[in-house]
Design an enzyme around this catalytic site. Structure first.
Site, PDB file in Angstrom:
ATOM      1  N   CYS A  72      44.462 -39.359  -7.767  1.00 38.63           N
ATOM      2  CA  CYS A  72      43.118 -39.173  -8.336  1.00 38.63           C
ATOM      3  C   CYS A  72      42.819 -40.251  -9.376  1.00 38.63           C
ATOM      4  O   CYS A  72      41.797 -40.920  -9.329  1.00 38.63           O
ATOM      5  CB  CYS A  72      42.987 -37.800  -8.985  1.00 38.63           C
ATOM      6  SG  CYS A  72      42.972 -36.458  -7.793  1.00 38.63           S
ATOM      7  N   HIS A  73      43.732 -40.372 -10.346  1.00 41.74           N
ATOM      8  CA  HIS A  73      43.480 -41.333 -11.419  1.00 41.74           C
ATOM      9  C   HIS A  73      44.684 -42.237 -11.691  1.00 41.74           C
ATOM     10  O   HIS A  73      44.775 -42.849 -12.742  1.00 41.74           O
ATOM     11  CB  HIS A  73      43.046 -40.611 -12.700  1.00 41.74           C
ATOM     12  CG  HIS A  73      41.878 -39.693 -12.474  1.00 41.74           C
ATOM     13  ND1 HIS A  73      42.049 -38.356 -12.214  1.00 41.74           N
ATOM     14  CD2 HIS A  73      40.551 -39.927 -12.405  1.00 41.74           C
ATOM     15  CE1 HIS A  73      40.860 -37.797 -12.009  1.00 41.74           C
ATOM     16  NE2 HIS A  73      39.934 -38.730 -12.121  1.00 41.74           N
ATOM     17  N   GLY A  74      45.640 -42.242 -10.735  1.00 39.29           N
ATOM     18  CA  GLY A  74      46.729 -43.202 -10.817  1.00 39.29           C
ATOM     19  C   GLY A  74      47.808 -42.907 -11.841  1.00 39.29           C
ATOM     20  O   GLY A  74      48.219 -43.799 -12.584  1.00 39.29           O
TER      21      GLY A  74
END
Lengths: 279, 437, 188
Positions: free
Chosen positions: C152-154
């Site tokens: 999703c956001h690494g």
């Protein structure tokens, strides 16, 4: 105009009704409806002095446990208890370990984790009581075309539920001779059993509680007479139908007391504000 | 609008002044149910029931919105989801019992409210619009209550849906397609359950909207009163707050007391046991009845047992089933015409000796109809309900207009204040007499 | 408002009476307030998990079928639970990191049961915004540190499921669990 039309409509409806009444009355007098056998012989439930009667009534835990025992050993062969979860048996006074053991003794449907096929596994407290028959067709097939109803809500699904269940269980008898004399066609059919507490007097269920000691109660418990067992299982079914009854009644008492005080205060305040105002 | 002597809203705090300029909501409330609304000083306890009806609607909205958080409108799980609320949801049993009994109490309160209006002539000019909007609210309530009763998907829910939509099937030619359209199928099923749930959620907000119109229309002429004599001056009225807020506060207390007795100690007394049996399309309960608040109308429906035929030809003009349906709807719709049917210039039944007698007869009649509607469709109940239903129509459509023109009313008091003072003099007189003994 | 003021003036002489009357009005209004607050209790508590949800708050996981280097996803309280059988290499990698350099300093020992160092049991819920990280399934991206990777956001987690890179503030949560036998755990 409104009044004129209204009066016409009124005359029409009232006239039709009076005609219907006359028609019905003539028929009623000339050929009074025959008394039905249900009217003549159906009986209202016997009244039992339950521990849970009245606004302060409580369940008798020992009785509920005995009732559960009767359900397990007698009723559960045919009747399910599908709304009830094993975990809620803790309310009957069983310990967590006992509840686990009760759940484990029953097989609940699940999916085999390896093959994905329908399978069963031992129950856990979070499960509900499994169905006895997978569907209505199976239930009919196994019971001479009569479906044994689920018992979870039976005590609320009949008028005067707990008394009704008790009366039904203890009400089996042979058909009165008087009945057969008056209604020769009303003879109890093959595979049916006469019981004046049942709505149409004849039910498919054979007397489930027939002999004293059919269930063996634990140490210090009353003698398992048919009457005692019927009372116990009726109380248990009242609990399955209304498990929150004790919370309901005790909350109710507190609420009523509060509201009484608040209402008296509101009345005094009302009188107070109007004191100088005639009305 | 209000009387010229009514208090004016004057905000004192700077914040309230600022608010009054931007959005005069406090002013609106003050003029509607605060010190700015002048009310006749002689209202009796029957005038509490308007506020109580609003309260009952609030109870239904709050508990209903919460029940909808846990209920599942799907034929396969609806019944179990209600049991889930009763057994597993925190305080779920309380919320559901409050909602189920709240419906009954809403109707009790509204029926008293309606009969109050019927006796004291509240439907007469200049308050016709208040009355008409009230009937609209009543019809919406009936629709809402019916659809709500279907949601638990028990036996009575299912067969109630079947029978009530079946009423529409009585309409010639288009009837059966209409029933199928209403149900979204040939029998009640998932489609019907879902649309009933959706509408059951929507209609109470429509009711709330019409209630606002109802109160708005009331505030144009101002409240009526037990004498039926219009307000003549400041001595006749008191401000709503604190006088009637205090009186309503007491009324609310009594209402909640009785409501709590039902919810906590007899929660199923006004329901039917068969609704604790899951819906079964294959078997109809032996004796199906709607909820008690529909019984009088149900009795009228069942009272029609004879087709309307051309005598000696056997040609059926209107079948009995359609007659029953028409009569049942007519029994409510005729109330819309009441302001123009009863032309007596005297409002209050207190001063109408003949009307008073027939009014008592009407109450007894409606109670008999109610009893017959709850009884099985057997004799003698059908015959009794035929007589009672005949009186019901005769009362509104024939007797009322006739006594309006023949009756000689008792002398009316000159004003509300005069009536009040006469009453209190009478009272003190009595006390003196007792003391003398 | 104004009427109350008038009323007060009218009876100002009978000071005693006024006080008693005010007291009754205040008491009545207070009771109504208390009642209103009490009604809020069921309205609020009904949103808490119901009894059937609470009853399913524990999960049993059988470890016997999980081979070294393999991980599985189980379900705990309706959320994914990662159960990972660490290889010796992965344990060594995790131990090689100085906890002081971490965003959420914890050693592998602190995140496993004593003597069962090869079993890493964590929630499969990224501590950033609640997505399910990759790495527990066969062939999934395990991120730069060989543990889990949240797409999703690494966020990158290492072989002890500790946050190493990316926006997540904390290591993957280790739920409460106990070994009921050598090859089975009870979570919750």
């Amino acid at each position: 105009m409104v009044r004129f039309l209204g009066a016409l409509v009124g005359l029409f409806f009232a006239g039709m009704l009076l005609l219907s009444f006359l028609w019905g009355a003539v028929a009623y007098v000339s050929a009074p409806p025959a008394e039905t056998v249900e009217h003549a012989f159906h009986e209202h439930p016997k009244k039992v002095a339950w521990s849970f009667n009245g606004p302060l009534g409580h369940y008798d835990r020992a009785q509920l446990q005995r009732g559960f025992q009767v359900y397990t050993e007698v009723c559960s062969a045919c009747h399910s208890l599908h709304q009830v979860a094993f975990r809620s048996l803790g309310d009957l006074g069983y310990s967590e370990a006992e509840v686990k053991a009760i759940a484990k003794a029953r097989q609940v449907p699940d999916v085999d984790p390896k093959t994905g096929e329908a399978a069963t596994r031992p129950g856990i407290p979070a499960d509900k009581f499994p169905l006895v028959y997978p569907n209505d067709v199976a239930a009919r097939a196994a019971n001479n075309n009569a479906i044994p109803p689920d018992l979870s809500l039976m005590a609320k699904a009949r008028h005067d539920g707990a008394n009704y269940i008790y009366s039904l269980l203890t009400g089996y008898q042979s058909q009165p001779a008087e009945l057969l004399k008056k209604f020769p066609d009303a003879k109890t059919g093959e595979g049916l059993h006469y019981n004046p507490y049942f709505a149409n007097l004849n039910l498919a269920m054979a007397p489930p509680l027939s002999a004293e000691g059919q269930v063996t109660y634990g140490e210090g418990q009353p003698k398992p007479t048919v009457d005692q067992m019927a009372q116990d299982v009726s109380a248990f079914l009242m609990w399955t139908a209304e498990p929150k009854m004790e919370a309901r009644k005790s909350t109710g008492v507190a609420v009523i007391v509060f509201l009484l005080i608040a209402t008296v205060l509101a009345y005094m305040s009302y009188q107070n504000i109007w004191a100088n105002k005639e009305h | 609008m209000s009387f010229p002597w009514a208090e004016h809203y004057t905000p004192k705090h700077p914040l309230m002044k600022w608010m009054d300029e931007k959005l005069p909501l406090p002013r609106f409330v003050y003029n509607a149910v605060g010190g700015g609304y002048e009310v006749p000083r002689n209202l009796n306890y029957f005038w509490n029931f308007g506020v109580l009806a609003g309260l009952a609607l609030t109870v239904q909205l709050v508990t209903g919105i919460i029940l909808a958080m846990h209920y599942a409108a799907n034929g396969a799980v609806a019944f179990d989801s209600v049991e889930h609320i009763m057994r597993d949801v925190n305080s779920g049993w309380l919320l559901r019992y409050a909602h189920a009994n709240g419906a009954s109490f809403f109707f009790i309160v509204v029926y008293i409210h309606i009969f109050r209006g019927l006796f004291f002539g509240s439907y007469k000019a200049p308050r016709e619009m208040v009355w008409l909007l009230g009937i609209v609210i009543f019809l919406l309530m009936m629709a809402t209550a019916f659809m709500g009763y279907v949601l638990p998907w028990g036996q009575m829910s299912f067969w109630g849906a079947q029978v009530i939509t079946g009423l529409f099937a009585a309409i010639p030619v288009v009837g059966e397609p209409i029933q199928t359209w209403l149900l979204g199928g040939f029998a009640p099923g998932n489609a019907a359950l879902n649309r009933f749930f959706s509408l059951h959620y929507l209609l109470p907000f429509v009711i709330a909207g019409v209630i606002i119109l109802h109160i708005w229309a009331l505030h144009i002429p101002g409240s009526s009163n037990p004498t039926g004599v219009e307000v003549k001056g400041p001595q006749d009225t008191v401000p709503f707050h604190p006088y009637y807020t205090a009186k309503d506060g007491f009324g609310v207390g009594v209402f909640f007391l009785i409501f709590a007795l039902a919810v906590f100690f007899a929660p199923n007394a006004m329901g039917h046991p068969d609704n604790y049996i899951p819906a079964n399309p294959m078997s109809t309960p032996a004796h199906i009845v709607p909820e008690w608040y529909f019984w009088p109308f149900y009795a009228i429906l069942r009272a029609f047992t004879m087709d309307l035929t051309i005598p000696f030809t056997g040609i059926v003009l209107v079948p009995a089933k359609l007659l029953g349906v028409l009569a049942m709807f007519a029994s409510i719709l005729l109330l819309f015409f009441l302001p123009w049917i009863d032309t007596s210039p005297v409002r209050s039944g207190t001063y109408r000796p003949l009307f008073k007698k027939f009014f008592i007869l009407l109450i007894v009649d409606v109670l008999i109809l109610g009893y017959c509607g709850g009884a099985p469709a057997e004799e003698p109940w059908v015959m009794i309900s035929q007589l009672a239903a005949a009186y019901y129509f005769a009362h509104f459509l024939i007797i009322l207009p006739i006594i309006a023109s023949f009756e000689r009313p008792d002398p009316l008091p000159g004003s509300i204040t005069e009536a009040v003072l006469a009453k209190s003099k009478h009272k003190t007189g009595e006390t003196v007499a007792i003391a003398a003994e | 408002m104004a009427t109350e003021v008038q009323g007060t003036e009218a009876v100002a002489h009978e000071d005693e009476g006024v006080r008693r009357r005010d007291f009754i009005n205040i008491a009545a209004v207070s009771f109504a307030g208390v009642g209103g607050l009490a009604v809020l209790y069921p309205l609020i508590t009904q949103m808490n998990p119901s009894a059937d949800v609470l009853a399913q708050a524990t999960t049993e996981v059988d470890l016997s079928a999980i081979t070294e280097g393999q991980s599985i996803k189980a379900v705990f309280r309706s959320q994914p639970l990662f159960v990972r059988h660490l290889t010796a290499k992965e344990i060594a990698e995790a131990d090689a990191v100085d906890p002081a350099t971490l965003r959420d300093p914890q050693t592998l020992e602190q995140r496993v049961v004593d003597g069962k160092k090869q079993w890493l049991i964590t929630m499969g819920v990224c501590t950033h915004l609640g997505c399910v990280p990759l790495g527990a399934g066969e062939g999934e991206n395990k991120g730069e540190f060989g543990g889990y990777f949240c797409p999703c956001h690494g966020s990158h987690y290492d072989t002890a499921a500790r946050i190493r890179k990316g926006p997540a503030p904390k290591n993957l949560v280790v739920p409460e669990y106990t070994f009921t036998s050598d090859t089975a755990i009870l979570v919750g």
